[in-house]
Design a protein around this motif. Sequence first.
Motif, PDB file in Angstrom:
ATOM      1  N   GLN A 117       0.897  -1.177   0.078  1.00  0.00           N
ATOM      2  CA  GLN A 117       0.081   0.018  -0.142  1.00  0.00           C
ATOM      3  C   GLN A 117       0.922   1.271   0.048  1.00  0.00           C
ATOM      4  O   GLN A 117       0.472   2.174  -0.692  1.00  0.00           O
ATOM      5  N   SER A 118       1.937   1.258   0.797  1.00  0.00           N
ATOM      6  CA  SER A 118       2.978   2.201   0.673  1.00  0.00           C
ATOM      7  C   SER A 118       3.537   2.559  -0.402  1.00  0.00           C
ATOM      8  O   SER A 118       3.707   3.695  -0.848  1.00  0.00           O
ATOM      9  N   LEU A 119       4.032   1.330  -0.999  1.00  0.00           N
ATOM     10  CA  LEU A 119       4.605   1.488  -2.367  1.00  0.00           C
ATOM     11  C   LEU A 119       3.487   2.100  -3.494  1.00  0.00           C
ATOM     12  O   LEU A 119       3.962   2.850  -4.307  1.00  0.00           O
ATOM     13  N   MET A 120       2.543   1.384  -3.401  1.00  0.00           N
ATOM     14  CA  MET A 120       1.160   2.080  -4.250  1.00  0.00           C
ATOM     15  C   MET A 120       1.139   3.556  -4.094  1.00  0.00           C
ATOM     16  O   MET A 120       1.086   4.359  -4.987  1.00  0.00           O
ATOM     17  N   LYS A 121       0.846   4.027  -3.061  1.00  0.00           N
ATOM     18  CA  LYS A 121       0.807   5.359  -2.716  1.00  0.00           C
ATOM     19  C   LYS A 121       1.915   6.144  -3.196  1.00  0.00           C
ATOM     20  O   LYS A 121       1.787   7.202  -4.100  1.00  0.00           O
ATOM     21  N   GLU A 122       3.297   5.677  -3.001  1.00  0.00           N
ATOM     22  CA  GLU A 122       4.565   6.233  -3.350  1.00  0.00           C
ATOM     23  C   GLU A 122       4.390   6.260  -4.968  1.00  0.00           C
ATOM     24  O   GLU A 122       4.705   7.484  -5.641  1.00  0.00           O
ATOM     25  N   LYS A 123       3.910   4.984  -5.682  1.00  0.00           N
ATOM     26  CA  LYS A 123       4.121   5.154  -7.051  1.00  0.00           C
ATOM     27  C   LYS A 123       3.075   6.217  -7.589  1.00  0.00           C
ATOM     28  O   LYS A 123       3.182   7.000  -8.650  1.00  0.00           O
ATOM     29  N   GLN A 124       1.823   6.396  -6.829  1.00  0.00           N
ATOM     30  CA  GLN A 124       0.939   7.144  -7.200  1.00  0.00           C
ATOM     31  C   GLN A 124       1.314   8.632  -7.145  1.00  0.00           C
ATOM     32  O   GLN A 124       1.440   9.444  -8.178  1.00  0.00           O
ATOM     33  N   GLU A 125       2.205   9.121  -6.233  1.00  0.00           N
ATOM     34  CA  GLU A 125       2.524  10.220  -5.990  1.00  0.00           C
ATOM     35  C   GLU A 125       3.593  10.492  -7.159  1.00  0.00           C
ATOM     36  O   GLU A 125       3.860  11.789  -7.699  1.00  0.00           O
ATOM     37  N   LEU A 126       4.410   9.335  -7.431  1.00  0.00           N
ATOM     38  CA  LEU A 126       5.709   9.644  -8.321  1.00  0.00           C
ATOM     39  C   LEU A 126       4.811   9.734  -9.780  1.00  0.00           C
ATOM     40  O   LEU A 126       5.496  10.675 -10.596  1.00  0.00           O
ATOM     41  N   SER A 127       3.915   8.974 -10.147  1.00  0.00           N
ATOM     42  CA  SER A 127       3.210   9.426 -11.357  1.00  0.00           C
ATOM     43  C   SER A 127       2.634  10.734 -11.347  1.00  0.00           C
ATOM     44  O   SER A 127       2.795  11.330 -12.466  1.00  0.00           O
ATOM     45  N   GLU A 128       2.099  11.362 -10.231  1.00  0.00           N
ATOM     46  CA  GLU A 128       1.624  12.649 -10.148  1.00  0.00           C
ATOM     47  C   GLU A 128       2.706  13.699 -10.558  1.00  0.00           C
ATOM     48  O   GLU A 128       2.798  14.626 -11.322  1.00  0.00           O
ATOM     49  N   ARG A 129       3.788  13.277  -9.911  1.00  0.00           N
ATOM     50  CA  ARG A 129       5.084  14.199  -9.988  1.00  0.00           C
ATOM     51  C   ARG A 129       5.680  14.246 -11.462  1.00  0.00           C
ATOM     52  O   ARG A 129       5.892  15.159 -12.039  1.00  0.00           O
TER      53      ARG A 129
END
Length: 174
Positions: A117-129
């Motif tokens: 879940q943490s990695l998915m959230k980080e992935k989503q944040e990176l995708s947004e960035r």
Amino acid sequence: MPESTCLQQELDGLSERYTQTCVELIHAQQTTGHRQALMQEKEREVEELRKENRELQVCLTEEMSLMRSFMTGQSTGLVSLGSCERSSSELETMLRVKENEIEYLHKEICCLRNEVQSLMKEKQELSERYKQVYVELINMKSLSGREITSLKEHLSLASAALEEEHLLGNSTNQ
């Protein structure tokens, strides 16, 4: 005649006792035959029960062996019937060990889920960035393209001006 009457009565008595004894004997033979048939039936039932018991013992032994193999994760031989109590306590201990392992694995799964879940959230944040950086790059490319076009125009005007100056300079020298 009294003797013959006496003998006749004695003969009749003996005949009656003989008949009675024959009836009792026939009845005893019938009872014995019935008891023998009943005993044979019971013996067959006992033999069937023994056979079923042996089959159940084999199944129980196989089940215990399979349970032991399953619990230890190894392939073991058949458990002897004399060691059922020991095997039962061993199985209970192995079951507790496996339950502890399962509990540990459940905790590890929870930790891994949290990490995912943490990695998915980080992935989503990176995708947004990434999207933001991509938009910035497109804007910069567009701006750079306009600047390049503008600089080319200035260069072309400057080149034309230099050429005119050079042509004017050459025409005045002649």
